[in-house]
Design a protein around this motif. Structure first.
Motif, PDB file in Angstrom:
ATOM      1  N   MET A 149       0.843  -1.169   0.000  1.00  7.13           N
ATOM      2  CA  MET A 149       0.000   0.000   0.000  1.00  7.13           C
ATOM      3  C   MET A 149       0.892   1.238   0.000  1.00  7.13           C
ATOM      4  O   MET A 149       1.950   1.248   0.612  1.00  7.13           O
ATOM      5  N   VAL A 150       0.442   2.266  -0.696  1.00 11.50           N
ATOM      6  CA  VAL A 150       1.190   3.512  -0.815  1.00 11.50           C
ATOM      7  C   VAL A 150       0.343   4.636  -0.233  1.00 11.50           C
ATOM      8  O   VAL A 150      -0.849   4.728  -0.530  1.00 11.50           O
ATOM      9  N   ALA A 151       0.935   5.492   0.565  1.00 13.40           N
ATOM     10  CA  ALA A 151       0.228   6.645   1.128  1.00 13.40           C
ATOM     11  C   ALA A 151      -0.154   7.605   0.003  1.00 13.40           C
ATOM     12  O   ALA A 151       0.603   7.792  -0.948  1.00 13.40           O
ATOM     13  N   ILE A 152      -1.323   8.207   0.116  1.00 15.21           N
ATOM     14  CA  ILE A 152      -1.820   9.126  -0.905  1.00 15.21           C
ATOM     15  C   ILE A 152      -1.762  10.557  -0.370  1.00 15.21           C
ATOM     16  O   ILE A 152      -2.479  10.891   0.562  1.00 15.21           O
ATOM     17  N   PRO A 153      -0.909  11.397  -0.969  1.00  8.82           N
ATOM     18  CA  PRO A 153      -0.846  12.797  -0.546  1.00  8.82           C
ATOM     19  C   PRO A 153      -2.145  13.531  -0.871  1.00  8.82           C
ATOM     20  O   PRO A 153      -2.855  13.168  -1.813  1.00  8.82           O
ATOM     21  N   ALA A 154      -2.468  14.555  -0.115  1.00  6.00           N
ATOM     22  CA  ALA A 154      -3.694  15.325  -0.335  1.00  6.00           C
ATOM     23  C   ALA A 154      -3.590  16.222  -1.564  1.00  6.00           C
ATOM     24  O   ALA A 154      -4.580  16.491  -2.235  1.00  6.00           O
ATOM     25  N   SER A 155      -2.402  16.678  -1.895  1.00  2.67           N
ATOM     26  CA  SER A 155      -2.198  17.576  -3.036  1.00  2.67           C
ATOM     27  C   SER A 155      -2.134  16.779  -4.336  1.00  2.67           C
ATOM     28  O   SER A 155      -1.454  15.756  -4.421  1.00  2.67           O
ATOM     29  N   ARG A 156      -2.829  17.262  -5.352  1.00  5.41           N
ATOM     30  CA  ARG A 156      -2.789  16.591  -6.663  1.00  5.41           C
ATOM     31  C   ARG A 156      -1.382  16.583  -7.236  1.00  5.41           C
ATOM     32  O   ARG A 156      -0.947  15.600  -7.821  1.00  5.41           O
ATOM     33  N   ASP A 157      -0.677  17.697  -7.090  1.00  4.48           N
ATOM     34  CA  ASP A 157       0.687  17.768  -7.632  1.00  4.48           C
ATOM     35  C   ASP A 157       1.602  16.752  -6.956  1.00  4.48           C
ATOM     36  O   ASP A 157       2.366  16.050  -7.613  1.00  4.48           O
ATOM     37  N   ALA A 158       1.525  16.681  -5.636  1.00  5.92           N
ATOM     38  CA  ALA A 158       2.354  15.723  -4.904  1.00  5.92           C
ATOM     39  C   ALA A 158       1.949  14.292  -5.242  1.00  5.92           C
ATOM     40  O   ALA A 158       2.796  13.415  -5.400  1.00  5.92           O
ATOM     41  N   TYR A 159       0.659  14.058  -5.396  1.00  6.97           N
ATOM     42  CA  TYR A 159       0.161  12.731  -5.760  1.00  6.97           C
ATOM     43  C   TYR A 159       0.698  12.332  -7.131  1.00  6.97           C
ATOM     44  O   TYR A 159       1.197  11.229  -7.320  1.00  6.97           O
ATOM     45  N   ALA A 160       0.593  13.248  -8.100  1.00  6.88           N
ATOM     46  CA  ALA A 160       1.050  12.958  -9.465  1.00  6.88           C
ATOM     47  C   ALA A 160       2.550  12.676  -9.496  1.00  6.88           C
ATOM     48  O   ALA A 160       2.987  11.703 -10.103  1.00  6.88           O
ATOM     49  N   ARG A 161       3.345  13.510  -8.840  1.00  9.85           N
ATOM     50  CA  ARG A 161       4.800  13.293  -8.806  1.00  9.85           C
ATOM     51  C   ARG A 161       5.132  11.932  -8.198  1.00  9.85           C
ATOM     52  O   ARG A 161       5.939  11.181  -8.731  1.00  9.85           O
ATOM     53  N   GLY A 162       4.510  11.628  -7.081  1.00 12.09           N
ATOM     54  CA  GLY A 162       4.755  10.354  -6.422  1.00 12.09           C
ATOM     55  C   GLY A 162       4.306   9.173  -7.266  1.00 12.09           C
ATOM     56  O   GLY A 162       5.013   8.170  -7.390  1.00 12.09           O
ATOM     57  N   LEU A 163       3.136   9.301  -7.881  1.00 13.96           N
ATOM     58  CA  LEU A 163       2.601   8.224  -8.713  1.00 13.96           C
ATOM     59  C   LEU A 163       3.498   7.965  -9.915  1.00 13.96           C
ATOM     60  O   LEU A 163       3.859   6.827 -10.197  1.00 13.96           O
ATOM     61  N   TYR A 164       3.862   9.007 -10.624  1.00 15.39           N
ATOM     62  CA  TYR A 164       4.680   8.834 -11.819  1.00 15.39           C
ATOM     63  C   TYR A 164       6.037   8.231 -11.461  1.00 15.39           C
ATOM     64  O   TYR A 164       6.531   7.345 -12.149  1.00 15.39           O
ATOM     65  N   GLY A 165       6.634   8.698 -10.382  1.00 13.80           N
ATOM     66  CA  GLY A 165       7.912   8.137  -9.935  1.00 13.80           C
ATOM     67  C   GLY A 165       7.769   6.678  -9.536  1.00 13.80           C
ATOM     68  O   GLY A 165       8.614   5.837  -9.864  1.00 13.80           O
ATOM     69  N   PHE A 166       6.696   6.368  -8.843  1.00 14.11           N
ATOM     70  CA  PHE A 166       6.425   5.000  -8.409  1.00 14.11           C
ATOM     71  C   PHE A 166       6.237   4.085  -9.620  1.00 14.11           C
ATOM     72  O   PHE A 166       6.810   2.993  -9.695  1.00 14.11           O
ATOM     73  N   LEU A 167       5.452   4.527 -10.604  1.00 13.98           N
ATOM     74  CA  LEU A 167       5.225   3.722 -11.810  1.00 13.98           C
ATOM     75  C   LEU A 167       6.517   3.510 -12.596  1.00 13.98           C
ATOM     76  O   LEU A 167       6.786   2.413 -13.079  1.00 13.98           O
ATOM     77  N   ARG A 168       7.324   4.565 -12.733  1.00 18.98           N
ATOM     78  CA  ARG A 168       8.608   4.423 -13.433  1.00 18.98           C
ATOM     79  C   ARG A 168       9.505   3.421 -12.721  1.00 18.98           C
ATOM     80  O   ARG A 168      10.151   2.591 -13.355  1.00 18.98           O
ATOM     81  N   GLY A 169       9.556   3.507 -11.398  1.00 21.77           N
ATOM     82  CA  GLY A 169      10.384   2.583 -10.626  1.00 21.77           C
ATOM     83  C   GLY A 169       9.941   1.138 -10.796  1.00 21.77           C
ATOM     84  O   GLY A 169      10.773   0.236 -10.962  1.00 21.77           O
ATOM     85  N   LEU A 170       8.637   0.902 -10.769  1.00 28.38           N
ATOM     86  CA  LEU A 170       8.131  -0.458 -10.961  1.00 28.38           C
ATOM     87  C   LEU A 170       8.422  -0.958 -12.373  1.00 28.38           C
ATOM     88  O   LEU A 170       8.751  -2.124 -12.570  1.00 28.38           O
TER      89      LEU A 170
END
Length: 57
Positions: A1-22
């Motif tokens: 499970m991954v924590a979801i930031p409240a900010s859309r920008d922070a969520y997008a940055r984290g998501l894209y980085g996470f997807l690239r890493g996987l």
């Protein structure tokens, strides 16, 4: 499970980085839920595109 930031920008940055890493690790399966709230369409679109079939050239 991954924590979801409240900010859309922070969520997008984290998501894209996470997807690239996987992707770099060769992950074959990822389970994600789409954001339900309005205003998150770009993130939902990115998840849908990531879920689509991949072609190799």
């Amino acid at each position: 499970m991954v924590a979801i930031p409240a900010s859309r920008d922070a969520y997008a940055r984290g998501l894209y980085g996470f997807l690239r890493g996987l992707d770099q690790k060769g992950c074959d399966v990822l389970v994600a839920s789409l954001p339900a709230e309005e205003g998150w369409e770009a993130i939902a679109n990115r998840l849908r595109r990531a879920a689509g079939p991949r072609t190799t050239v």
